[in-house]
Scaffold this active site. Structure first.
Site, PDB file in Angstrom:
ATOM      1  N   GLY A 176       0.852  -1.200   0.000  1.00  0.00           N
ATOM      2  CA  GLY A 176       0.000   0.000   0.000  1.00  0.00           C
ATOM      3  C   GLY A 176       0.877   1.236   0.000  1.00  0.00           C
ATOM      4  O   GLY A 176       0.530   2.268   0.584  1.00  0.00           O
TER       5      GLY A 176
ATOM      6  N   GLY B 227      -0.294   4.826  -0.800  1.00  0.00           N
ATOM      7  CA  GLY B 227      -1.387   5.393  -0.015  1.00  0.00           C
ATOM      8  C   GLY B 227      -0.942   6.474   0.956  1.00  0.00           C
ATOM      9  O   GLY B 227       0.243   6.771   1.077  1.00  0.00           O
TER      10      GLY B 227
ATOM     11  N   ASP C 106      -4.901   2.748  18.705  1.00  0.00           N
ATOM     12  CA  ASP C 106      -5.928   2.670  19.751  1.00  0.00           C
ATOM     13  C   ASP C 106      -5.302   2.901  21.128  1.00  0.00           C
ATOM     14  O   ASP C 106      -5.855   3.619  21.958  1.00  0.00           O
ATOM     15  CB  ASP C 106      -6.604   1.293  19.705  1.00  0.00           C
ATOM     16  CG  ASP C 106      -7.110   0.947  18.308  1.00  0.00           C
ATOM     17  OD1 ASP C 106      -7.934   1.716  17.785  1.00  0.00           O
ATOM     18  OD2 ASP C 106      -6.667  -0.060  17.742  1.00  0.00           O
TER      19      ASP C 106
ATOM     20  N   ARG D 236      -4.452   6.589  21.494  1.00  0.00           N
ATOM     21  CA  ARG D 236      -5.667   7.381  21.711  1.00  0.00           C
ATOM     22  C   ARG D 236      -6.187   7.175  23.136  1.00  0.00           C
ATOM     23  O   ARG D 236      -6.664   8.124  23.778  1.00  0.00           O
ATOM     24  CB  ARG D 236      -6.739   6.982  20.694  1.00  0.00           C
ATOM     25  CG  ARG D 236      -6.444   7.496  19.295  1.00  0.00           C
ATOM     26  CD  ARG D 236      -7.384   6.892  18.259  1.00  0.00           C
ATOM     27  NE  ARG D 236      -7.219   7.534  16.962  1.00  0.00           N
ATOM     28  CZ  ARG D 236      -7.794   7.113  15.841  1.00  0.00           C
ATOM     29  NH1 ARG D 236      -8.569   6.032  15.857  1.00  0.00           N
ATOM     30  NH2 ARG D 236      -7.601   7.751  14.705  1.00  0.00           N
TER      31      ARG D 236
ATOM     32  N   HIS E 167      -9.044  -5.302  16.606  1.00  0.00           N
ATOM     33  CA  HIS E 167      -9.086  -3.906  16.180  1.00  0.00           C
ATOM     34  C   HIS E 167     -10.458  -3.660  15.539  1.00  0.00           C
ATOM     35  O   HIS E 167     -10.608  -3.602  14.325  1.00  0.00           O
ATOM     36  CB  HIS E 167      -7.959  -3.619  15.193  1.00  0.00           C
ATOM     37  CG  HIS E 167      -7.947  -2.209  14.692  1.00  0.00           C
ATOM     38  ND1 HIS E 167      -7.603  -1.142  15.481  1.00  0.00           N
ATOM     39  CD2 HIS E 167      -8.265  -1.687  13.489  1.00  0.00           C
ATOM     40  CE1 HIS E 167      -7.710  -0.032  14.775  1.00  0.00           C
ATOM     41  NE2 HIS E 167      -8.111  -0.328  13.575  1.00  0.00           N
TER      42      HIS E 167
END
Lengths: 434, 434
Positions: free
Chosen positions: A98, A101, A246, A249, A274
């Site tokens: 990726g 991206g 996560d 955060r 997740h």
């Protein structure tokens, strides 16, 4: 994020590629020289005094073909001499899928700068894209060229995972098909599962025997499981699913609630998948070394709002910013890698989705589950000790465990475990994620 | 990139802001506490042992108002203690305009990580956006929160340059209006010139008396001149226009042509304007310490193609990548700042657009012109010595000089030098730039 596709190189390049791969096995410093029309010369700089004072000019039109190296990174250099004079480590091969991206657009420059593996670690970036994203991949390589990072010694771009994963010591699997309109999680598991099965097979054949694999593309836990099952020659312990964003955060939300700066928050675990069944753990988390429950006297907030705040962060960000959280996702990938290549601070731990076989927390075996881990900094990890699990936490962990077992049944056809049977009860994609 | 607009804070916040600014003058560590409804409490942590073991929970709904600090960065912390225990430097204030744009989306995370000012330099990021981009600015601040950078101690967001530039020690001026359809360079000079005149006035009133100003927004040389002319209390030497991306691209192209790795190329100068009249200098550039002309025996390539390759790089990248070169522009901003805060390697130099008064190269005075510079690493610079200028180079320098003198005449109304008279002969915007 780009979908990878298996497309083989034109025959004319095959000899070159094979030569290149062979020479690399002997740890020499080699580069394929020449342009698409005559890309058939392998030049190895094994001597330590090859810097020429005058050089014959070369034809330098930028390559448009799918070759093993890109632009300025196709040139010779004497890395062994630099390893000696600058006390640099040996070149490390990092593969990124990726690569065209937005997450990679942040991550690749962090990898190249030395921020992740250190200022003494020269790096080769091997970028995997798709047929569709190949021009964008060239754009990324051009920007990496223009950044003149001294540690960045090789950049190669390809749409063939067998080429990109060759000798990879790290594989950061970011590319995955985004969820289209009306697509169920089960559909996504199947479509992306096929990509990760393919990439697992490629890793199994060509990657370093101790390659570390970090899966970011969703649904990342089960994608990591599929990848692992298709790479039986690579230790199962080496496969990770990213839950560090996560965790980060969660730390920030605990800091905000307690009124302390985020560097005072430690021992935060994200348990499980997740997805919205994930469990941000406030029972074991600490603030200034004290249990969070002793610092934040608000059980309702901890038991209800905290998890919601962590999980809705991505969606809230998209509303504000209009885009998904590429920059902070890249930061969390950096954090995740650094947690494995630097020793964990005393008494602390970090979260990463890993294979559950042999776990001491009573979690079902044979799934990829986020758990608290510690590392000596050698790329490996062990599960954290001194972790408490009470009934409230256990019940939530069980829910995420049940979901991952159901996801596993959905992808049985991709893990070599018979026919798939898919009975996922609800949509558990995190808001703001694709 | 965002256009900045002068909009004053609601009166209810004025007292808070003023108090905050006053306390910062005494170099204490202060934070505005509370939420929009009661943002009227300034708390300073000047003692070194304030870390509490238990903390009363606070209301923590994320602020949606235009206040001086954002989210978790509004919390108290004891930076002085950390400066002592970790041998950290004193907090540095870095203001960034166009903070919600793509270049900033790369740059801000580099600044926060310590990559630019060092791992011992705590940082306050002061982000300037527009009314239109304010929500995106909040998104950026959220991602900075979630990144948990230990050195990042304050993040504030605002649309008021007088607030953002308060005590700024660096001002990175990225925000500028992009060129709309059919807009001439003269129109752009006028529209963006007004923004930079306004920002110069604000810097003049509120910034650190030795603030370093780096202008990225185009047309950056003349924008830097306008900004400087509107900030007479700040040394003229402190204003820079970014030409480092051009230098980096030039180094890469010389490396490609010579067949050497880019770290062997030194002493590359970009002379003049950040436009198509810019002069990438191959006369003084060196490869492995040898003059480029002795290494690359291809005068036609050097005299014609080299400049074209440097200048068309941005346009080529947009074609490949579909976007402008935000990542490598951010890297070049990092390079530009680091060149001023770390000593220049012996015998080498770097390019930056600076005020020409007193220059030794025979360039007209009173414009901002990119020239070769060296630094002791104290934030200041001196012009490089031992620079050769032959007739070919001189003629090209003169052309860029003429353009900058014409641009200056176009913006006389913004520099306090009478009526503007605009006779720019042609469009000299670099391909791929806005």
């Amino acid at each position: 994020m780009a979908v990878t596709e298996l497309t083989h190189l034109e025959t004319s390049f095959l000899h070159t590629q094979l030569s290149f791969k062979t020479t690399r096995l002997f740890n020499t410093r080699c580069q394929v020289l020449g342009r698409p029309r005559n890309a058939n010369k392998v030049l190895c700089s094994v001597s330590t005094n090859q810097v020429p004072s005058t050089i014959t000019p070369q034809q330098t039109d930028s390559s448009k073909s799918k070759r093993d190296c890109y632009g300025v990174f196709c040139l010779t250099y004497d890395l062994e001499a630099e390893e000696k004079t600058k006390s640099w480590k040996s070149l490390i091969n990092v593969a990124v899928s990726g690569a065209a991206g937005m997450i990679s657009n942040h991550l690749l420059f962090k990898l190249a700068s030395g921020e992740v593996f250190g200022q003494d670690q020269p790096i080769a970036l091997k970028l995997l894209g798709s047929e569709r994203s190949f021009q964008a991949l060239e754009g990324v390589a051009m920007e990496l060229e223009d950044s003149l990072y001294p540690l960045l010694r090789e950049v190669s771009i390809s749409i063939d995972p067998y080429e990109v994963f060759q000798d990879a010591e790290w594989a950061l699997l970011i590319g995955a098909r985004p969820r289209g309109p009306g697509m169920e999680r089960a559909d996504l598991l199947d479509i992306n599962g096929q990509i990760f099965a393919e990439q697992g097979k490629a890793l199994n054949v060509v990657a370093s025997r101790n390659v570390k694999v970090l899966v970011v593309g969703n649904p990342c836990n089960t994608n990591a499981l599929i990848c692992m099952k298709n790479a039986p020659n690579i230790p199962a312990k080496n496969f990770h699913a990213l839950t560090r964003l996560d965790e980060n955060r969660a730390k920030c939300q605990l800091a905000l609630k307690a009124g302390v700066f985020y560097d005072k928050v430690s021992n935060v675990t994200i348990w499980g998948n997740h997805s919205t069944t994930q469990v941000p753990d406030f029972l074991n988390a600490r603030i200034n070394g004290f249990p969070v429950k002793d610092v934040i006297n608000d059980a309702k907030w901890l038991e209800e709002e905290f998890t919601q705040k962590v999980q809705t962060r991505g969606g809230a960000l998209i509303k504000k910013w209009g885009r998904s959280s590429a920059a902070s996702t890249a930061v969390s990938i950096v954090d995740s890698i650094r947690s494995l290549v630097t020793p964990t601070p005393n008494g602390d731990w970090f979260s990463t989705g890993v294979y559950t076989n042999g776990n001491t927390y009573g979690i079902a075996e044979d799934i990829v589950f986020s758990m608290p881990c510690r590392s000596d900094g050698d790329g490996d990890y062990e599960l954290a000790k001194d972790v408490i699990i009470d009934d409230f936490l256990r019940a939530r962990i069980k829910k995420s465990e049940a979901e991952l077992l159901a996801e596993k049944r959905c992808v049985a056809h991709l893990t070599g475990e018979g026919n798939a049977f898919c009975d996922l009860p609800e949509d558990t994609m995190l808001p703001g994620e694709q």
